[in-house]
Design a protein around this motif. Structure first.
Motif, PDB file in Angstrom:
ATOM      1  N   LEU A   1       8.053  -0.652   1.610  1.00 52.20           N
ATOM      2  CA  LEU A   1       6.823  -1.366   1.944  1.00 52.20           C
ATOM      3  C   LEU A   1       6.568  -1.246   3.443  1.00 52.20           C
ATOM      4  N   PRO A   2       5.306  -1.316   3.872  1.00 55.52           N
ATOM      5  CA  PRO A   2       5.019  -1.274   5.308  1.00 55.52           C
ATOM      6  C   PRO A   2       5.771  -2.355   6.093  1.00 55.52           C
ATOM      7  N   CYS A   3       5.853  -3.563   5.545  1.00 57.61           N
ATOM      8  CA  CYS A   3       6.546  -4.646   6.245  1.00 57.61           C
ATOM      9  C   CYS A   3       8.041  -4.349   6.391  1.00 57.61           C
ATOM     10  N   GLN A   4       8.638  -3.672   5.399  1.00 51.37           N
ATOM     11  CA  GLN A   4      10.041  -3.292   5.507  1.00 51.37           C
ATOM     12  C   GLN A   4      10.239  -2.231   6.577  1.00 51.37           C
TER      13      GLN A   4
ATOM     14  N   THR B   1       1.757   9.385  10.894  1.00 49.37           N
ATOM     15  CA  THR B   1       2.138   9.048   9.519  1.00 49.37           C
ATOM     16  C   THR B   1       2.796   7.682   9.482  1.00 49.37           C
ATOM     17  N   VAL B   2       3.733   7.436  10.392  1.00 50.03           N
ATOM     18  CA  VAL B   2       4.419   6.144  10.462  1.00 50.03           C
ATOM     19  C   VAL B   2       3.416   5.045  10.800  1.00 50.03           C
TER      20      VAL B   2
ATOM     21  N   HIS C   1      -2.843   4.058   4.891  1.00 51.57           N
ATOM     22  CA  HIS C   1      -2.657   5.072   3.849  1.00 51.57           C
ATOM     23  C   HIS C   1      -1.289   4.930   3.216  1.00 51.57           C
ATOM     24  N   ALA C   2      -1.186   5.482   2.033  1.00 52.93           N
ATOM     25  CA  ALA C   2       0.076   5.470   1.294  1.00 52.93           C
ATOM     26  C   ALA C   2       0.952   6.625   1.752  1.00 52.93           C
ATOM     27  N   LEU C   3       2.244   6.452   1.593  1.00 57.89           N
ATOM     28  CA  LEU C   3       3.186   7.530   1.888  1.00 57.89           C
ATOM     29  C   LEU C   3       3.346   8.422   0.674  1.00 57.89           C
TER      30      LEU C   3
ATOM     31  N   THR D   1       0.840  -1.199   0.000  1.00 59.39           N
ATOM     32  CA  THR D   1       0.000   0.000   0.000  1.00 59.39           C
ATOM     33  C   THR D   1       0.871   1.243   0.000  1.00 59.39           C
ATOM     34  N   PHE D   2       1.569   1.475  -1.102  1.00 56.73           N
ATOM     35  CA  PHE D   2       2.410   2.655  -1.200  1.00 56.73           C
ATOM     36  C   PHE D   2       2.045   3.438  -2.439  1.00 56.73           C
ATOM     37  N   LEU D   3       2.453   4.671  -2.450  1.00 54.31           N
ATOM     38  CA  LEU D   3       2.104   5.592  -3.522  1.00 54.31           C
ATOM     39  C   LEU D   3       3.062   5.431  -4.687  1.00 54.31           C
TER      40      LEU D   3
END
Length: 96
Positions: free
Chosen positions: A15-18, A43-44, A52-54, A7-9
Protein backbone atom coordinates in the motif's frame (compact mmCIF):
# COMPACT_ATOMS: atom_id res chain seq x y z
CA UNK A 1 -11.81 14.02 2.34
CA UNK A 2 -8.93 11.58 2.89
CA UNK A 3 -7.26 9.97 -0.10
CA UNK A 4 -7.93 6.24 -0.42
CA UNK A 5 -4.71 4.35 0.29
CA UNK A 6 -5.52 1.17 -1.59
CA UNK A 7 -4.56 2.44 -5.05
CA UNK A 8 -2.64 -0.62 -6.18
CA UNK A 9 -2.89 -2.89 -9.16
CA UNK A 10 -4.70 -6.18 -8.63
CA UNK A 11 -3.80 -7.79 -5.34
CA UNK A 12 -0.52 -5.99 -4.72
CA UNK A 13 0.73 -6.63 -1.19
CA UNK A 14 2.05 -3.06 -0.93
CA UNK A 15 0.00 0.00 0.00
CA UNK A 16 1.18 3.60 -0.50
CA UNK A 17 1.03 4.20 3.27
CA UNK A 18 3.24 1.14 3.86
CA UNK A 19 5.75 2.39 1.33
CA UNK A 20 6.00 5.77 3.09
CA UNK A 21 6.16 4.12 6.52
CA UNK A 22 8.91 1.70 5.48
CA UNK A 23 10.96 4.54 3.99
CA UNK A 24 10.50 6.47 7.22
CA UNK A 25 11.59 3.49 9.31
CA UNK A 26 14.75 3.23 7.22
CA UNK A 27 15.21 7.00 6.90
CA UNK A 28 15.31 6.66 3.11
CA UNK A 29 14.32 9.33 0.64
CA UNK A 30 12.17 8.51 -2.37
CA UNK A 31 15.33 8.76 -4.45
CA UNK A 32 17.14 6.20 -2.26
CA UNK A 33 14.25 3.75 -2.52
CA UNK A 34 14.04 4.25 -6.27
CA UNK A 35 17.78 3.60 -6.65
CA UNK A 36 17.69 0.48 -4.47
CA UNK A 37 14.63 -0.86 -6.29
CA UNK A 38 15.88 0.02 -9.77
CA UNK A 39 12.92 2.30 -10.47
CA UNK A 40 12.47 5.96 -11.25
CA UNK A 41 11.82 8.43 -8.45
CA UNK A 42 8.63 9.49 -10.21
CA UNK A 43 7.30 5.91 -9.98
CA UNK A 44 7.81 5.93 -6.20
CA UNK A 45 6.46 9.48 -5.81
CA UNK A 46 3.34 8.92 -7.92
CA UNK A 47 2.55 5.64 -6.15
CA UNK A 48 3.00 7.10 -2.68
CA UNK A 49 0.73 10.02 -3.54
CA UNK A 50 -1.93 7.65 -4.88
CA UNK A 51 -1.71 9.03 -8.40
CA UNK A 52 -1.12 5.67 -10.08
CA UNK A 53 -1.00 1.98 -9.37
CA UNK A 54 2.20 -0.03 -9.36
CA UNK A 55 2.80 -2.75 -11.88
CA UNK A 56 3.37 -6.07 -10.10
CA UNK A 57 7.07 -6.09 -11.06
CA UNK A 58 7.59 -2.62 -9.57
CA UNK A 59 5.85 -3.65 -6.34
CA UNK A 60 8.06 -6.73 -6.15
CA UNK A 61 11.21 -4.60 -6.58
CA UNK A 62 10.16 -2.19 -3.83
CA UNK A 63 9.29 -5.04 -1.46
CA UNK A 64 12.63 -6.72 -2.20
CA UNK A 65 14.49 -3.49 -1.40
CA UNK A 66 12.70 -3.20 1.95
CA UNK A 67 13.20 -6.88 2.71
CA UNK A 68 16.93 -6.73 1.99
CA UNK A 69 17.16 -3.77 4.39
CA UNK A 70 15.51 -5.81 7.16
CA UNK A 71 11.96 -4.44 6.95
CA UNK A 72 8.85 -6.55 6.48
CA UNK A 73 5.32 -5.62 5.58
CA UNK A 74 2.60 -6.61 8.03
CA UNK A 75 -1.14 -6.85 7.75
CA UNK A 76 -4.02 -9.14 7.17
CA UNK A 77 -5.91 -11.08 9.77
CA UNK A 78 -7.69 -7.91 10.84
CA UNK A 79 -4.54 -6.34 12.27
CA UNK A 80 -4.21 -3.64 9.61
CA UNK A 81 -1.35 -2.86 7.27
CA UNK A 82 2.01 -1.81 8.65
CA UNK A 83 5.77 -2.25 8.57
CA UNK A 84 8.35 -3.41 11.09
CA UNK A 85 11.94 -4.51 11.39
CA UNK A 86 12.31 -8.28 11.04
CA UNK A 87 14.45 -8.37 14.18
CA UNK A 88 14.36 -6.22 17.28
CA UNK A 89 16.31 -3.00 16.99
CA UNK A 90 17.82 -1.46 20.14
CA UNK A 91 17.01 2.20 20.74
CA UNK A 92 19.89 4.61 20.05
CA UNK A 93 22.49 4.47 22.81
CA UNK A 94 21.55 0.96 23.97
CA UNK A 95 22.99 -2.37 22.95
CA UNK A 96 20.98 -5.50 22.19
Amino acid sequence: MAKIESTFLGSSPLLPCQCRAARGLLDWTQEELADRAGLSRSTVREFEHGRHALQSGSAERIIAAFTSAGVELTGGGGSGAGVRFRTAVAPPGQTG
